[in-house]
Design a protein around this motif. Sequence first.
Motif, PDB file in Angstrom:
ATOM      1  N   LEU A   1       0.837  -1.206   0.000  1.00  0.00           N
ATOM      2  CA  LEU A   1       0.000   0.000   0.000  1.00  0.00           C
ATOM      3  C   LEU A   1       0.867   1.249   0.000  1.00  0.00           C
ATOM      4  O   LEU A   1       2.076   1.182   0.218  1.00  0.00           O
ATOM      5  N   SER A   2       0.243   2.392  -0.247  1.00  0.00           N
ATOM      6  CA  SER A   2       0.969   3.662  -0.346  1.00  0.00           C
ATOM      7  C   SER A   2       0.597   4.576   0.811  1.00  0.00           C
ATOM      8  O   SER A   2      -0.443   4.387   1.442  1.00  0.00           O
ATOM      9  N   PRO A   3       1.449   5.595   1.048  1.00  0.00           N
ATOM     10  CA  PRO A   3       1.168   6.502   2.174  1.00  0.00           C
ATOM     11  C   PRO A   3      -0.184   7.196   2.076  1.00  0.00           C
ATOM     12  O   PRO A   3      -0.779   7.528   3.102  1.00  0.00           O
TER      13      PRO A   3
ATOM     14  N   ARG B   1      -3.090   9.859  12.737  1.00  0.00           N
ATOM     15  CA  ARG B   1      -3.594  10.715  11.659  1.00  0.00           C
ATOM     16  C   ARG B   1      -2.550  10.853  10.553  1.00  0.00           C
ATOM     17  O   ARG B   1      -2.889  10.830   9.361  1.00  0.00           O
ATOM     18  N   ALA B   2      -1.272  10.992  10.950  1.00  0.00           N
ATOM     19  CA  ALA B   2      -0.210  11.260   9.968  1.00  0.00           C
ATOM     20  C   ALA B   2      -0.093  10.138   8.935  1.00  0.00           C
ATOM     21  O   ALA B   2       0.204  10.393   7.768  1.00  0.00           O
ATOM     22  N   THR B   3      -0.297   8.916   9.360  1.00  0.00           N
ATOM     23  CA  THR B   3      -0.150   7.799   8.412  1.00  0.00           C
ATOM     24  C   THR B   3      -1.509   7.233   7.996  1.00  0.00           C
ATOM     25  O   THR B   3      -1.585   6.147   7.432  1.00  0.00           O
ATOM     26  N   ARG B   4      -2.582   7.980   8.290  1.00  0.00           N
ATOM     27  CA  ARG B   4      -3.942   7.596   7.900  1.00  0.00           C
ATOM     28  C   ARG B   4      -4.332   6.227   8.464  1.00  0.00           C
ATOM     29  O   ARG B   4      -4.939   5.406   7.786  1.00  0.00           O
ATOM     30  N   LEU B   5      -3.966   6.012   9.708  1.00  0.00           N
ATOM     31  CA  LEU B   5      -4.382   4.810  10.436  1.00  0.00           C
ATOM     32  C   LEU B   5      -5.629   5.162  11.244  1.00  0.00           C
ATOM     33  O   LEU B   5      -5.547   5.891  12.233  1.00  0.00           O
TER      34      LEU B   5
ATOM     35  N   ARG C   1      -7.031   7.031  -3.641  1.00  0.00           N
ATOM     36  CA  ARG C   1      -6.779   6.493  -2.306  1.00  0.00           C
ATOM     37  C   ARG C   1      -7.506   5.170  -2.166  1.00  0.00           C
ATOM     38  O   ARG C   1      -8.706   5.099  -2.393  1.00  0.00           O
ATOM     39  N   VAL C   2      -6.776   4.143  -1.764  1.00  0.00           N
ATOM     40  CA  VAL C   2      -7.399   2.846  -1.490  1.00  0.00           C
ATOM     41  C   VAL C   2      -7.544   2.721   0.031  1.00  0.00           C
ATOM     42  O   VAL C   2      -6.683   3.183   0.780  1.00  0.00           O
ATOM     43  N   THR C   3      -8.631   2.130   0.478  1.00  0.00           N
ATOM     44  CA  THR C   3      -8.803   1.875   1.909  1.00  0.00           C
ATOM     45  C   THR C   3      -8.660   0.373   2.150  1.00  0.00           C
ATOM     46  O   THR C   3      -9.398  -0.425   1.564  1.00  0.00           O
ATOM     47  N   ALA C   4      -7.701   0.012   2.995  1.00  0.00           N
ATOM     48  CA  ALA C   4      -7.502  -1.393   3.350  1.00  0.00           C
ATOM     49  C   ALA C   4      -8.066  -1.623   4.743  1.00  0.00           C
ATOM     50  O   ALA C   4      -7.648  -0.982   5.704  1.00  0.00           O
ATOM     51  N   CYS C   5      -9.029  -2.529   4.833  1.00  0.00           N
ATOM     52  CA  CYS C   5      -9.700  -2.800   6.105  1.00  0.00           C
ATOM     53  C   CYS C   5      -9.353  -4.213   6.567  1.00  0.00           C
ATOM     54  O   CYS C   5      -9.709  -5.193   5.917  1.00  0.00           O
TER      55      CYS C   5
END
Lengths: 337, 324
Positions: free
Chosen positions: A68-70, A118-122, A150-154
């Motif tokens: 995945l990407s940032p 927040r910084a790493t979109r976690l 943007r991809v969301t990995a759940c």
Amino acid sequence: MIDHHAAPPPAGPVPWDKDFALRLLADMVRIRRMEEKSAEMYGAGKIRGFLHLYIGEEATAVGALHALSPEDNIVATYREHGHALVRGLDMAAIMAEMYGKREGCAHGRGGSMHLFDRATRLFGGNAIVGGGLPLAVGLGLAAKMQNENRVTACFFGDGAVAEGAFHESLNLAALWKLPVLFCCENNLYGMGTAIERSESQTDLCVKAASYNMPALRADGMDIVAVHKTTQDAVTRARAGQGPMFVEYQTYRFRAHSMFDAELYRQKAEVEEWKTRGPIHTFSARLKAEGKLTEAEFLAMDAAANAEVDAAVAFAEAGTWEPVEDLLREVMTPENAP
Amino acid sequence: MSRRLNYREAMREAMHEALVADPRVFLMGEDVGMYGGTYAFSKGFFDEFGPERIRDTPLSELGFVGAAIGAALGGMRPIVEVMTVNFSLLALDQIVNTAAAYRHMSGGQFSVPLVIRMTTGAGRQLAAQHSHSLEGWYAHIPGIRVLAPATIEDARGMLAPALADPDPVVIFEHAGLFNMEGELPDDWTVDIRSAKVRRVGTDVAIITHGGSLPKAMQAAEQLAAAGIEAEVVNLRVLRPLDTATITASVAKCHRAVVVDEGWRTGSLAAEVMARIMENVFFELDAPVARVCSEEVPIPYARHLEEAALPQPEKIVAAVKRMLG
């Protein structure tokens, strides 16, 4: 009846250059050492509450997150220390959070099950089984409506598959063609209940297919397979072709949490799966290919231990949030940016 | 110039204004689009704004409320319409465990700027599963703001500040109010912090919200005919409660009746009474009374339903008992 026996250990060529391969190996070692220390600190009374260790499952988070990407979004569960670390959260901030200290990533408000960054979109650490899936659908919807790449990995476990939230979320994501990856870490047990004791259909990919969602299955103990499979899913989602279900077949070596006497599975089964341990099998393959020496592995391990020691020292030196601030962060303060 | 319109039109205007003003705002829920909204609140929106922004959802309350939370975290400003409070129970996990807790458990890293609207209340012979008034439950939860627009002005003015709020706001719209007509004053802006005195009086404070407000106003008129001047307080904001307005009114009138369509036990009325007791106990000339729903699942038959709910006559009787 689902087969609880472990397949042969992962083998075969590693299609990565040495630098990339060692980075991923190092991340698995960092998780392992952090988790071992967390268990120790739990025993010492430094960490309390629930603590769910990721030991045995490292190849899944490391392989998937490196695909995945940032700019992508990550949604995780209460067994998320590894995901948080690999995503880039400072190990010291994780350890301090588990200690309940102000210097933790959530100032001690969340603890082990609620790591956020927040910084790493976690987007957390969610301790309601299946609770993160609808959230991931919404993050995917926001990305699509704003034309963001943007991809969301759940991430979620096999236990979540029994929740209504799983079925509602897969349907919504497929219906709206959202860039969401449903990453199921199937470790065969929802807490102490084996999957065949809770699911009428134990082939989880079939469930995804019933929502017109393509599904891929990967050996979750094989970091190469995890990475490749996730990459394929990410490519498809990023191209606007909609969501995807990915099942990682993995195994938890330790108890569900620190309160689990493991009455529901045989020791022999655990030992058999340990022969497929993601760290030693991957190391062996790299050594066979001349991409790793024993000295390099020992140095990597020493670095992980040093990082863990520094994280513990940071957490120990941390401070407690003053009780006068108890009600902070319930609502957003006025004039917040 | 003030103008006349009904509650439904006022809310529709407020949503329309929000959709025009901010491209991040979108509406989602069951039959909000092609159908035009279960209660026609979004009639015409589907054609005007398109299916992306007026988003019909499957019957998946947990899923689409959770998705709205995610969309809010992802930079949008969703208005999610849950058809009724009864169905919101299917979404309660996402509202309580995610939306309300998210900012706190992330140590303040994330806020959830989400508006959830739902119909509440009884009075239409819809029986036990379609007649709940559970806003008091929601008002129990730290981390959300709970609103109950009860007037034309509330319906027109509460949505904009709710959307501007960085935290989750849950709005309860009582079905008994939708066709109510009234004057919308020139300045209809509403602050979502305070209660409002709707009728000034001196003898007793009647404190209420939502669908019970018109009943309280009717009761006040009947009492006036008997020489009793009631002050009527519209709570408007159920969480956090505006204790100052409540206690000021009670301190002036020295008597209070709380009217709440929720069931008596553990009701929002009980909380209002507790605050009166904590703050202005020594101002009271009589024990505080309440008129709530009877402790029964709401029945279908009209006469039984009417008997189960607060009514103007019950409010009048409670006041007269209090005044001896």
